[in-house]
Scaffold this motif. Structure first.
Motif, PDB file in Angstrom:
ATOM      1  N   MET A   1      34.357  46.193  32.305  1.00  0.00           N
ATOM      2  CA  MET A   1      35.584  45.663  32.923  1.00  0.00           C
ATOM      3  C   MET A   1      35.593  46.001  34.418  1.00  0.00           C
ATOM      4  N   ILE A   2      36.007  45.047  35.235  1.00  0.00           N
ATOM      5  CA  ILE A   2      36.128  45.260  36.677  1.00  0.00           C
ATOM      6  C   ILE A   2      37.472  45.933  36.958  1.00  0.00           C
ATOM      7  N   THR A   3      37.454  47.011  37.755  1.00  0.00           N
ATOM      8  CA  THR A   3      38.686  47.671  38.180  1.00  0.00           C
ATOM      9  C   THR A   3      38.910  47.404  39.663  1.00  0.00           C
ATOM     10  N   ALA A   4      40.039  46.776  39.983  1.00  0.00           N
ATOM     11  CA  ALA A   4      40.395  46.475  41.368  1.00  0.00           C
ATOM     12  C   ALA A   4      41.574  47.351  41.776  1.00  0.00           C
ATOM     13  N   ALA A   5      41.431  48.042  42.897  1.00  0.00           N
ATOM     14  CA  ALA A   5      42.523  48.880  43.419  1.00  0.00           C
ATOM     15  C   ALA A   5      43.274  48.089  44.479  1.00  0.00           C
ATOM     16  N   LEU A   6      44.559  47.872  44.245  1.00  0.00           N
ATOM     17  CA  LEU A   6      45.394  47.115  45.187  1.00  0.00           C
ATOM     18  C   LEU A   6      46.128  48.097  46.094  1.00  0.00           C
ATOM     19  N   ILE A   7      45.930  47.951  47.404  1.00  0.00           N
ATOM     20  CA  ILE A   7      46.505  48.930  48.329  1.00  0.00           C
ATOM     21  C   ILE A   7      46.917  48.253  49.630  1.00  0.00           C
ATOM     22  N   GLY A   8      47.944  48.798  50.275  1.00  0.00           N
ATOM     23  CA  GLY A   8      48.412  48.243  51.546  1.00  0.00           C
ATOM     24  C   GLY A   8      49.596  49.048  52.061  1.00  0.00           C
ATOM     25  N   ASN A   9      50.032  48.705  53.270  1.00  0.00           N
ATOM     26  CA  ASN A   9      51.216  49.351  53.844  1.00  0.00           C
ATOM     27  C   ASN A   9      52.457  48.974  53.043  1.00  0.00           C
ATOM     28  N   PRO A  10      53.550  49.751  53.126  1.00  0.00           N
ATOM     29  CA  PRO A  10      54.812  49.334  52.505  1.00  0.00           C
ATOM     30  C   PRO A  10      55.299  48.012  53.115  1.00  0.00           C
ATOM     31  N   ASN A  11      55.997  47.225  52.329  1.00  0.00           N
ATOM     32  CA  ASN A  11      56.649  45.982  52.778  1.00  0.00           C
ATOM     33  C   ASN A  11      55.693  44.901  53.273  1.00  0.00           C
ATOM     34  N   VAL A  12      54.492  44.833  52.687  1.00  0.00           N
ATOM     35  CA  VAL A  12      53.583  43.750  53.080  1.00  0.00           C
ATOM     36  C   VAL A  12      53.401  42.726  51.956  1.00  0.00           C
ATOM     37  N   GLY A  13      54.163  42.878  50.854  1.00  0.00           N
ATOM     38  CA  GLY A  13      54.078  41.923  49.745  1.00  0.00           C
ATOM     39  C   GLY A  13      53.139  42.374  48.639  1.00  0.00           C
ATOM     40  N   LYS A  14      52.825  43.678  48.594  1.00  0.00           N
ATOM     41  CA  LYS A  14      51.888  44.205  47.595  1.00  0.00           C
ATOM     42  C   LYS A  14      52.392  43.981  46.169  1.00  0.00           C
TER      43      LYS A  14
ATOM     44  N   THR B   1      49.029  39.609  37.791  1.00  0.00           N
ATOM     45  CA  THR B   1      49.053  40.179  36.430  1.00  0.00           C
ATOM     46  C   THR B   1      50.145  39.602  35.536  1.00  0.00           C
ATOM     47  N   GLY B   2      51.136  38.914  36.133  1.00  0.00           N
ATOM     48  CA  GLY B   2      52.251  38.397  35.331  1.00  0.00           C
ATOM     49  C   GLY B   2      52.986  39.519  34.641  1.00  0.00           C
TER      50      GLY B   2
ATOM     51  N   LEU C   1      44.465  40.969  35.016  1.00  0.00           N
ATOM     52  CA  LEU C   1      44.355  39.558  35.382  1.00  0.00           C
ATOM     53  C   LEU C   1      43.870  38.770  34.173  1.00  0.00           C
ATOM     54  N   ASN C   2      42.869  39.314  33.489  1.00  0.00           N
ATOM     55  CA  ASN C   2      42.413  38.804  32.194  1.00  0.00           C
ATOM     56  C   ASN C   2      41.747  39.964  31.456  1.00  0.00           C
ATOM     57  N   GLU C   3      41.035  39.671  30.389  1.00  0.00           N
ATOM     58  CA  GLU C   3      40.453  40.761  29.595  1.00  0.00           C
ATOM     59  C   GLU C   3      39.326  41.504  30.321  1.00  0.00           C
ATOM     60  N   SER C   4      38.835  40.944  31.437  1.00  0.00           N
ATOM     61  CA  SER C   4      37.712  41.584  32.131  1.00  0.00           C
ATOM     62  C   SER C   4      38.072  42.132  33.512  1.00  0.00           C
ATOM     63  N   VAL C   5      39.328  41.928  33.971  1.00  0.00           N
ATOM     64  CA  VAL C   5      39.733  42.411  35.300  1.00  0.00           C
ATOM     65  C   VAL C   5      41.023  43.221  35.193  1.00  0.00           C
ATOM     66  N   GLN C   6      40.919  44.511  35.542  1.00  0.00           N
ATOM     67  CA  GLN C   6      42.082  45.406  35.554  1.00  0.00           C
ATOM     68  C   GLN C   6      42.467  45.677  37.007  1.00  0.00           C
TER      69      GLN C   6
ATOM     70  N   LEU D   1      38.029  37.495  42.147  1.00  0.00           N
ATOM     71  CA  LEU D   1      37.948  38.645  41.250  1.00  0.00           C
ATOM     72  C   LEU D   1      37.208  38.306  39.958  1.00  0.00           C
ATOM     73  N   ILE D   2      37.559  37.171  39.366  1.00  0.00           N
ATOM     74  CA  ILE D   2      36.982  36.797  38.066  1.00  0.00           C
ATOM     75  C   ILE D   2      35.487  36.503  38.179  1.00  0.00           C
ATOM     76  N   GLU D   3      35.100  35.809  39.259  1.00  0.00           N
ATOM     77  CA  GLU D   3      33.693  35.403  39.423  1.00  0.00           C
ATOM     78  C   GLU D   3      32.856  36.439  40.176  1.00  0.00           C
ATOM     79  N   GLY D   4      33.487  37.539  40.594  1.00  0.00           N
ATOM     80  CA  GLY D   4      32.747  38.597  41.274  1.00  0.00           C
ATOM     81  C   GLY D   4      32.260  38.229  42.652  1.00  0.00           C
ATOM     82  N   LYS D   5      32.952  37.280  43.311  1.00  0.00           N
ATOM     83  CA  LYS D   5      32.496  36.813  44.628  1.00  0.00           C
ATOM     84  C   LYS D   5      32.627  37.883  45.711  1.00  0.00           C
ATOM     85  N   PHE D   6      33.380  38.928  45.436  1.00  0.00           N
ATOM     86  CA  PHE D   6      33.560  39.982  46.437  1.00  0.00           C
ATOM     87  C   PHE D   6      32.252  40.713  46.735  1.00  0.00           C
ATOM     88  N   LEU D   7      31.252  40.566  45.837  1.00  0.00           N
ATOM     89  CA  LEU D   7      29.973  41.240  46.051  1.00  0.00           C
ATOM     90  C   LEU D   7      29.120  40.529  47.100  1.00  0.00           C
TER      91      LEU D   7
END
Length: 596
Positions: free
Chosen positions: A1-14, A22-23, A43-48, A154-160
Motif C-alpha cells: 500500500m502507498i502511504t502519502a503524507a499530506l502536509i502544509g501551512n494552516p489555512n491553505v485548504g489542507k 478520501t471522502g 483514496l482506494n484500497e492501495s493508497v492511504q 497517486l494511484i498510478e505512481g506518477k510521482f516517481l
C-alpha cells in the motif's frame, strides 16, 4: 500500500483536499502520547493518506511540528503531498524546502489558483517543477478543480517520475539537517526561484482583500467595527431572528402540545401522565424551544469563520490577549467557547506553548457557552423584558472580564513563562456559500439536539423520579429525595439571594448539561416556568443567579475533556477555583446590588 503524507501551512485548504481525496473513508484519533489530531483516510484500497498537522516549519517548537517531523523520519512514507497557497508562495515554500531534505518524492499542490489569476499573476509550472525538483499540480480545492489529477498521480505512481537518481544524490547529503541553512539563505533561494517562475503585473492592482483590510484593520475603525459586529450578532440572535422564532416554538409547546397531551392521556394513570408530560415533554420541550436561538448564533459565527474575518479578530485581539499572558491565537479557542466549551478546550491543543494551552483551557469555561442561553433567555424574558439583549450582553462581557482577571492572576502565579509570538494566516476574504453555512450550522445544532435526546432526556426522567419519590414511596415534591438533597445545599446559596432548594438542585443538575437547569426548574416548580419565574426571583436575585451559572464549572462533557487533555489534577483544580470564583462574584453582585 502507498502511504502519502499530506502536509502544509494552516489555512491553505489542507482539510478540504484531504476530504476530497478520501471522502468519508477516514478516521480520527490522537497521535501516541500527544493531544494532536491524527486523521487517516483512504483514496482506494492501495493508497492511504495521513493528514499531518498544519505547520509553518520543521523547527519542532510545537507538538504539531514534532508530530510531523517524527512521522516523516520514522514511518513508511512513499510520497509527500505538500499543499501550498499559490498566492503566497514566497512564504509557503519555506516548508517545501525543508520537506525536500527528507529525500522523498513530493507532489507540490498549488491551491487557490483562481485567486492567483484574479491578481494577474502567472506561474510557470514546468519551470517551478524543474527548479524545485518536485511534481507541481495546480488546483482549486474549494471548487473541486483538478483534484482528479492529484488522484491519478497517486494511484498510478506518477510521482516517481520526477524523483530521479540525481534528485536522490543531491538531497542525500542534506537529509534531515533542517538548520543546515539560515532562514535568510532559504528565503533568498525562494526569491530566486520565484523570479524565474512567477510574473506579476507591473501596475500592482490592489486586491479586494487589501481594500477591505484598509477599513477592517484600520487602527481607528478596527475595534469599533469588531464591537459593532458582535452587537449585530447578539441583536440578530435575540431580537431579530432567534428570539421571535423561540417565542413561536415556546407558544407551540406550552399552549398547543402540552394541552393536547393532557387530553390524550386523560384515561391513563396520573403518574404515567405526569412522567410523560411534566418529566419528558416538560423537561426536553423546555430546552428544544431554544433551538432557534442557538442555530441563529451558530449561523452568525459560521459567517465570520467562512468569510475570513475570524482570523482578523484574532489578529486584533493579540494586544488584548498579551495583557492576560496569552497570544492572540488563544482568542480562537476562547471565541469558540461561546459556542461550546468542549471543542474550544480541544482546540487549545493547537497553541504552540504548554503554558498557552493550559491557561486557555482554564479560561475557556468563563466564556458563556450556548448551553447557558436557555437559562439567560428564560430569566431575562421574565424579569428584564425591555432590556433582554442588554442584560444578556452584560453577562457575556462579565465572563470576559473575569477571564481577563483570572488570566492575569494565572500569568503572575502558576504560569510564569516567556510569551510566544503570534503567527497567523490572514486568508483572502470570500463570500460564504449558503450550503457551507447551513452545513456548519446544522452540524453544531445537531450536537445540541443529540444532547437533548440523550443527556437532557435522561436527566429529566431522573429529576422527575427524584421529585416524585421519597423513602416512603411516591410522595409529594416537598417530601421527595430531591427536596432532601436541595435542603442540604440551600445554606450554601442562601447568602447569594436565591437559596431555595429547587434552585440548589437545578444548579447541581446543571453539571450534567447547562440546559438541564431550565428543565429541572420546570419539573420542580410544576408550572409553566416562564410564568412562575417572577414569583421566585427579583431582578437582583435573578442576575446573581445568572452570574453564578455563568462562572461555575462547565458541564460533565467539558470536565471530561479537560481530564482527557490535561489530567485529573487540572480538572479538579479547575472545578475548585471556578466554584470559588462563581460564589464570590454572585455574592458581590447580590450584596452590592442590595446596598444600591
Amino acid at each position: 500500500m502507498i502511504t502519502a503524507a499530506l502536509i502544509g501551512n494552516p489555512n491553505v485548504g489542507k482539510t478540504s483536499l484531504f476530504n476530497l481525496l478520501t471522502g468519508s473513508n477516514q478516521y480520527v484519533g490522537n497521535w501516541a502520547g500527544v493531544t494532536v489530531d491524527k486523521t487517516i483516510g483512504f483514496l482506494n484500497e492501495s493508497v492511504q493518506i495521513v493528514d499531518l498537522p498544519g505547520i509553518y516549519a520543521m523547527d519542532t517548537y510545537s507538538n504539531e511540528e514534532k508530530v510531523a517531523k517524527n512521522f516523516l523520519l520514522n514511518e513508511k512514507v512513499d510520497v509527500i503531498i505538500n499543499i501550498v497557497d499559490a498566492s503566497n508562495l514566497d512564504r509557503n515554500l519555506y516548508l517545501t524546502t525543508q520537506l525536500r531534505e527528507f529525500n522523498k518524492p513530493i507532489i507540490l499542490v498549488l491551491n487557490m489558483i483562481d485567486v492567483v489569476e484574479k491578481k494577474g499573476i502567472t506561474i510557470d509550472y514546468d519551470k517551478l517543477s524543474k527548479m524545485l525538483r518536485v511534481q507541481v499540480i495546480p488546483i482549486v480545492a474549494a471548487k473541486n478543480k483538478n483534484i482528479d489529477k492529484v488522484k491519478e498521480t497517486l494511484i498510478e505512481g506518477k510521482f516517481l517520475e520526477n524523483f530521479s537518481t540525481n534528485h536522490n544524490h543531491h538531497n542525500h547529503s542534506h537529509q534531515h539537517h533542517h538548520h543546515s541553512h539560515s532562514e535568510r539563505a532559504v528565503y533568498r533561494y525562494i526569491g530566486i526561484v520565484l523570479r524565474h517562475c512567477l510574473s506579476k503585473p507591473h501596475d500592482k492592482v490592489k486586491s479586494s482583500t487589501e481594500k477591505i483590510d484598509k477599513i477592517i484593520l484600520n487602527k481607528f475603525l478596527a475595534y469599533p467595527l469588531f464591537a459593532l459586529i458582535i452587537l449585530i450578532i447578539f441583536e440578530c440572535t435575540f431580537s431579530w431572528v432567534g428570539g421571535p422564532l423561540q417565542n413561536l416554538a415556546d407558544d407551540f409547546v406550552n399552549n398547543s402540545l402540552i394541552p393536547y397531551l393532557h387530553s390524550l392521556l386523560s384515561f391513563t394513570s396520573s403518574w404515567f401522565s405526569s412522567l410523560l408530560i411534566d418529566g419528558i415533554v416538560g423537561g426536553v420541550g423546555s430546552i428544544i424551544v431554544f433551538l432557534p436561538i442557538i442555530l441563529t448564533l451558530f449561523f452568525c459565527i459560521s459567517i465570520l469563520e467562512d468569510s475570513g474575518y475570524m482570523a482578523r479578530a484574532a489578529f486584533l485581539m493579540d494586544i488584548v490577549m498579551r495583557k492576560m499572558g496569552l497570544s492572540g491565537k488563544a482568542f480562537i479557542p476562547l471565541i469558540m467557547g461561546f459556542g461550546c466549551s468542549v471543542p474550544a478546550i480541544m482546540s487549545s491543543r493547537t497553541l504552540e506553548s504548554e503554558k498557552d494551552r493550559k491557561m486557555t483551557a482554564l479560561l475557556v469555561p468563563f466564556m458563556s457557552c450556548n448551553a447557558k442561553l436557555p437559562i439567560y433567555a428564560l430569566l431575562t424574558a421574565a424579569l428584564f423584558p425591555k432590556n433582554q439583549g442588554l442584560v444578556i450582553g452584560s453577562l457575556y462581557l462579565f465572563g470576559i472580564i473575569i477571564a481577563f482577571i483570572m488570566g492575569k492572576v494565572l500569568r503572575n502565579s502558576v504560569f510564569k513563562k516567556d510569551e510566544e509570538p503570534l503567527v497567523i494566516e490572514l486568508p483572502e476574504y470570500k463570500v460564504p456559500t449558503l450550503k457551507n453555512l447551513f452545513v456548519h450550522t446544522w452540524d453544531k445544532g445537531k450536537d445540541f439536539l443529540k444532547k437533548a435526546g440523550t443527556i437532557i432526556f435522561s436527566i429529566s426522567v431522573i429529576i422527575w423520579f427524584l421529585s416524585h419519590f421519597g423513602f416512603s414511596g411516591m410522595v409529594g415534591i416537598k417530601d421527595s429525595f430531591l427536596a432532601i438533597i436541595g435542603q442540604v445545599l440551600t445554606p450554601i446559596f442562601k447568602p447569594l439571594g436565591f437559596g431555595t432548594w429547587q434552585n440548589s438542585v437545578s444548579i447541581i443538575s446543571g453539571l450534567a448539561a447547562k440546559e438541564v437547569i431550565v428543565s429541572t426548574m420546570s419539573v420542580l416548580y410544576g408550572a409553566s416556568i416562564s410564568t412562575i419565574v417572577p414569583t421566585i426571583f427579583t431582578p437582583l436575585t435573578a442576575y446573581a443567579f445568572l452570574v453564578f451559572v455563568l462562572l461555575y464549572p462547565p458541564c460533565i462533557s467539558a470536565l471530561a475533556t479537560i481530564k482527557k487533555e490535561y489530567g485529573t489534577k487540572m480538572m479538579l483544580s479547575m472545578m475548585a477555583y471556578q466554584i470559588g470564583v462563581a460564589w464570590i462574584a454572585a455574592f458581590a453582585v447580590y450584596r452590592i446590588g442590595s446596598l444600591l
